[in-house]
Design a protein around this motif. Sequence first.
Motif: not given
Length: 315
Positions: A256-264
């Motif tokens: 599965v694809r995890l990580g990547g840009p994440a909004p904080y």
Amino acid sequence: MAAVFAIFLTCAIALLLDLLLGEPKKWHPLVGFGRLAQALETRLNLERYSAKRRLVRGGIALLLLTLPVLVGLIFLSSQLSGFWLMALNSLILWLAIALRSLREHGLAVAVPLQNNDLAQAQQQVSRIVSRQTSALDQPAVAAAATESILENGADAVFASLFWFIVAGAPGVVLHRLVNTLDAMWGYRTPRFLYFGRCAARLDDLLGWLPARLTALTYCLLGQRRSAWHCWQQQAKQWDSPNAGPVMASGAGALQVRLGGPAPYFGGIKQRPWLGTQQPASAASIYAAITLVRRGTWLWLAVLAGLCLLSTLRGG
């Protein structure tokens, strides 16, 4: 042989208690410890202090919060033996393990995702991650929950088992306290960059080997080739030396694809992609729960095998 059997039995009892009872709903020692740590940080980590002074005070706070607990526990353990010592060790390990809690938090996100209730899924995932969950779509919510299960499986399950096997109850307690302090202070913000550095570095040290054993566990029980490839090729791109192997191996194991840009709440955090091209979904959360659970039984089976081997050699 008796020592190995005692370790195995204690781990089995602690896991059974976790299965039956889960985490205490009230009066969990780590909750009280967190409040004490927050109060101490407020007094010692003042804005007017220089970086060096914050670093020193953070180290002092770390010692003040962990050393008395460890000394008291070592003294108490030295006064007990047999049944009472095993009871104490089982209680401590139970309080450190959060296998059932991981499952409950994961299901609380997966079920509304299956029902296309994005708002409820966002609300539930906000309880286990610190990012701005209202900005997440369904794959991002599923990825956040999956990441949390994989990473907390390493911190709250496998590392606890590892440190009990290696150093008994004091090892478990030291790791969980330091891990809690890192979760509270280990941010790269002006307030915590220096004050939390000692806790963060010690947490990295204590978690280094358990994290790699966890990554190996995920690799063995998931899609082996994919997990190994992601671990070797992607883990070094992650900013955490311990979360990288765990998350990359877990993502590959689940394909599965995890990580990547994440909004904080402070903005978008750019993170590398981990795993494959398959977007996360509710099924990914269920698979992560199963992976951690199967890994726990594998570790217990290895301990049982060591008990049998010790018995055969003794005989």
